[in-house]
Write a protein that holds these residues in place. Structure first.
Motif, PDB file in Angstrom:
ATOM      1  N   ALA A 293      29.174  28.537  45.248  1.00  0.00           N
ATOM      2  CA  ALA A 293      30.632  28.500  45.262  1.00  0.00           C
ATOM      3  C   ALA A 293      31.207  29.369  46.368  1.00  0.00           C
ATOM      4  CB  ALA A 293      31.179  28.957  43.909  1.00  0.00           C
ATOM      5  N   ALA A 294      30.384  30.290  46.868  1.00  0.00           N
ATOM      6  CA  ALA A 294      30.854  31.202  47.903  1.00  0.00           C
ATOM      7  C   ALA A 294      29.663  31.874  48.565  1.00  0.00           C
ATOM      8  CB  ALA A 294      31.778  32.271  47.304  1.00  0.00           C
TER       9      ALA A 294
ATOM     10  N   PRO B 166      35.008  27.514  49.261  1.00  0.00           N
ATOM     11  CA  PRO B 166      35.908  26.354  49.168  1.00  0.00           C
ATOM     12  C   PRO B 166      36.680  26.303  47.855  1.00  0.00           C
ATOM     13  CG  PRO B 166      33.673  25.668  48.694  1.00  0.00           C
ATOM     14  CD  PRO B 166      33.602  27.137  49.023  1.00  0.00           C
ATOM     15  N   VAL B 167      36.388  27.241  46.936  1.00  0.00           N
ATOM     16  CA  VAL B 167      36.991  27.146  45.597  1.00  0.00           C
ATOM     17  C   VAL B 167      37.855  28.344  45.220  1.00  0.00           C
ATOM     18  CG1 VAL B 167      35.104  25.694  44.774  1.00  0.00           C
ATOM     19  CG2 VAL B 167      34.974  28.167  44.435  1.00  0.00           C
TER      20      VAL B 167
ATOM     21  N   LEU C 110      31.926  44.550  41.294  1.00  0.00           N
ATOM     22  CA  LEU C 110      33.290  44.050  41.139  1.00  0.00           C
ATOM     23  C   LEU C 110      33.376  42.938  40.106  1.00  0.00           C
ATOM     24  CD1 LEU C 110      34.246  43.812  44.932  1.00  0.00           C
ATOM     25  CD2 LEU C 110      35.111  45.497  43.295  1.00  0.00           C
ATOM     26  N   ARG C 111      32.350  42.069  40.078  1.00  0.00           N
ATOM     27  CA  ARG C 111      32.348  40.895  39.190  1.00  0.00           C
ATOM     28  C   ARG C 111      30.963  40.702  38.584  1.00  0.00           C
ATOM     29  NH1 ARG C 111      35.784  36.513  39.963  1.00  0.00           N
ATOM     30  NH2 ARG C 111      34.529  35.657  38.262  1.00  0.00           N
ATOM     31  N   PRO C 112      30.647  41.458  37.521  1.00  0.00           N
ATOM     32  CA  PRO C 112      29.309  41.355  36.929  1.00  0.00           C
ATOM     33  C   PRO C 112      28.989  39.993  36.330  1.00  0.00           C
ATOM     34  CG  PRO C 112      30.745  42.767  35.612  1.00  0.00           C
ATOM     35  CD  PRO C 112      31.463  42.495  36.885  1.00  0.00           C
ATOM     36  N   ASP C 113      29.992  39.148  36.148  1.00  0.00           N
ATOM     37  CA  ASP C 113      29.753  37.820  35.583  1.00  0.00           C
ATOM     38  C   ASP C 113      29.190  36.836  36.602  1.00  0.00           C
ATOM     39  OD1 ASP C 113      32.601  38.094  36.633  1.00  0.00           O
ATOM     40  OD2 ASP C 113      32.396  35.922  36.527  1.00  0.00           O
TER      41      ASP C 113
ATOM     42  N   GLN D 171      34.687  32.047  36.698  1.00  0.00           N
ATOM     43  CA  GLN D 171      33.775  32.794  35.847  1.00  0.00           C
ATOM     44  C   GLN D 171      32.356  32.249  35.976  1.00  0.00           C
ATOM     45  OE1 GLN D 171      34.925  35.352  34.081  1.00  0.00           O
ATOM     46  NE2 GLN D 171      33.160  35.912  32.833  1.00  0.00           N
ATOM     47  N   GLY D 172      31.396  33.134  36.242  1.00  0.00           N
ATOM     48  CA  GLY D 172      30.002  32.744  36.330  1.00  0.00           C
ATOM     49  C   GLY D 172      29.635  31.971  37.581  1.00  0.00           C
TER      50      GLY D 172
END
Length: 311
Positions: free
Chosen positions: A170-171, A116-117, A144-147, A126-127
């Protein structure tokens, strides 16, 4: 063959998706055999250990077989005549006396992002917390996104979407095939290309498991088999068998048929996404060629990863 009066008991998990897959199988049987009556085909929901334990990941409670054990016991005991499985849930090796007699045509094997974000993995905050119980998805996501922060999120599709709506993450990442079969494809925020995000072995494929010594049911399900799906899944599962894959090892694969050729891509990774190994190759689009290609790619990945990677 004359099937009038036969009673066919179809065993499956009790989740909405599993029941939808069983209904697809029932519809296929009725379409293939005009003599078979709807009242003769019964769907038997069976609760598996994997369905009952929802507070831990599969790797913690024993792996893929937890979604099939009770159903296969019912098949061996004769309480059901055939079992309908998501092939990605199937252990690498089947119990003695059981075989996959047919596979329905594969649905879209890709994963999707639901959020939704954000409209993509790249645009997640981030995070941000992403909910998934799949180590394969976790590994590719963190590469792809280590954070990002990954937390377990289990349950059927509706349960996961409800948890997302409540802000527990968030997902999340789900299989497009399952969403389509439930009529929920509109829930997908973004479809992830297999070039960037390889699916699970056999994702999107439905397998029909029967007793090996049951020619009656083998003849019933034979018209439902989709040869190109069987070839592709054979390659992917042959690769998995070489890697001795379990739910503790992030493994991904995707096979595609192009005319007489079969292309197979495979990936093994560490759960934290810090290391991965990719390989691809092509072979003949036959069952024998698919099995040989899968074994060869599995050996290539094993050599690339080294002896300790898959321990």
């Amino acid at each position: 063959m004359a099937v009038s009066g036969l009673v066919i008991n179809i065993g499956t998990r009790g989740s909405p998706l599993a029941l939808a897959q069983a209904e697809l199988t029932k519809a296929g049987l009725l379409a293939a055999h005009a003599e078979l009556r709807p009242e003769n085909v019964t769907i038997v929901p069976i609760k598996t250990t994997g369905d009952q334990v929802q507070d831990r990941t599969l790797s913690e409670i024993g792996g893929k077989g937890l979604f099939t054990k009770e159903i296969e016991e019912a098949l061996i005991d004769g309480r059901i005549d055939l079992a309908v499985h998501s092939m990605k849930d199937m252990p690498t090796f089947l119990p003695a006396g059981l075989v996959i007699a047919a596979m329905l045509e594969r649905e879209d094997p890709r994963d999707v992002l639901i959020s939704p974000v954000a409209d993509s993995i790249a645009n997640l905050p981030q995070g941000a917390v992403v909910g998934t119980a799949s180590l394969r998805r976790q590994a590719q996501l963190l590469a792809l996104r280590p954070d990002l922060k990954v937390q377990p999120l289990r349950g059927n599709v509706g349960t996961r979407l409800d948890k997302l709506a409540r802000g527990e993450a968030a997902a999340t990442l789900l299989a497009l095939a399952g969403l389509k079969r439930l009529g929920r494809a509109d829930a997908a925020t973004a479809i992830l290309s297999t070039d960037d995000f390889l699916p699970a072995v056999a994702q999107g494929a439905i397998g029909l498991e029967i007793r090996a010594n049951d020619p009656r049911v083998a003849a019933l399900v034979a018209p439902l088999d989709h040869p190109l799906t069987t070839i592709a899944v054979t390659a992917e599962r042959a690769m998995l068998a070489v890697l001795d894959g379990s739910c503790r090892t992030p493994i991904a694969a995707h096979a595609e048929v192009f005319g007489t050729q079969l292309r197979l891509r495979g990936l093994v990774a560490l759960p934290d996404g810090t290391e991965s190994h990719f390989a691809e190759d092509s072979g003949n689009a036959t069952l024998e060629g698919a099995a040989a290609l899968g074994r060869a790619l599995g050996e290539k990945l094993k050599a690339l990863a080294g002896p300790n990677f898959l321990a």
